[in-house]
Motif scaffolding. Structure first.
Motif, mmCIF file in Angstrom:
data_model
loop_
_atom_site.group_PDB
_atom_site.id
_atom_site.type_symbol
_atom_site.label_atom_id
_atom_site.label_comp_id
_atom_site.label_asym_id
_atom_site.label_seq_id
_atom_site.Cartn_x
_atom_site.Cartn_y
_atom_site.Cartn_z
ATOM 1 N N TRP A 181 22.782 -53.192 52.794
ATOM 2 C CA TRP A 181 22.793 -52.446 54.061
ATOM 3 C C TRP A 181 23.647 -53.145 55.119
ATOM 4 O O TRP A 181 24.430 -52.493 55.796
ATOM 5 N N ARG A 182 23.509 -54.442 55.245
ATOM 6 C CA ARG A 182 24.273 -55.170 56.254
ATOM 7 C C ARG A 182 25.753 -55.093 55.897
ATOM 8 O O ARG A 182 26.151 -55.344 54.773
ATOM 9 N N ASP A 226 32.361 -51.852 53.118
ATOM 10 C CA ASP A 226 31.026 -51.271 53.232
ATOM 11 C C ASP A 226 30.607 -50.738 51.863
ATOM 12 O O ASP A 226 31.299 -49.913 51.275
ATOM 13 N N ARG A 237 16.355 -53.482 61.191
ATOM 14 C CA ARG A 237 16.884 -54.759 61.671
ATOM 15 C C ARG A 237 18.361 -54.641 62.040
ATOM 16 O O ARG A 237 18.826 -55.246 62.995
ATOM 17 N N GLU A 238 19.084 -53.841 61.283
ATOM 18 C CA GLU A 238 20.519 -53.666 61.505
ATOM 19 C C GLU A 238 20.837 -52.504 62.447
ATOM 20 O O GLU A 238 21.775 -52.582 63.227
ATOM 21 N N ASP A 239 20.073 -51.416 62.357
ATOM 22 C CA ASP A 239 20.465 -50.172 63.019
ATOM 23 C C ASP A 239 19.607 -49.750 64.213
ATOM 24 O O ASP A 239 20.033 -48.906 64.990
#
Length: 125
Positions: A40-41, A48, A86-88
């Motif tokens: 995901w990161r 990507d 956590r990322e988005d």
């Protein structure tokens, strides 16, 4: 297979497929969570590994799937939501909390429990 489009979506579908044996559904949810954890990161120096379309589709479906899944699957999907958030969250996933709050209105104990578990996994970070 991970590099193919819709890989994560296929795992979500398998984890929610009622006519599959439970151990296969749980396995699909564990593989999904690990796929999200690994990919995901977006690293600045790497391509990507999950397309923007797949990311959007995953984020739009995972809360409902998590809230309607059996507990073993719910735990895996909750972890995946935590990793994604956590990322988005909140910049790239602004509709997450409104969707969860809406689910609280159902009055269904299992759904409420799932919403609270998801909220806990998001905010414990």
């Amino acid at each position: 297979m991970e590099a193919r489009p819709n890989y994560g979506i296929i795992l979500l579908v398998l984890s929610n497929k009622q006519d599959l044996e439970m151990h296969l559904r749980v396995s699909a949810s564990v593989i999904f969570k690990n796929f999200i954890k690994k990919n995901w990161r977006v690293a600045e120096d790497c391509a990507d590994k999950i397309s923007q379309e797949d990311r959007f589709s995953i984020k739009s479906h995972i809360p409902d799937l998590m809230l309607t899944s059996p507990e073993h699957i719910q735990l895996q999907l909750s972890d995946a939501i935590s990793i994604i958030s956590r990322e988005d969250f909140p910049e790239k996933w602004q509709d997450l909390l409104p969707a969860l709050v809406e689910k609280l209105k159902s009055g269904d104990f299992n759904m409420t429990n799932g919403v609270l578990r998801t909220a806990h996994s998001i905010f414990k970070r």
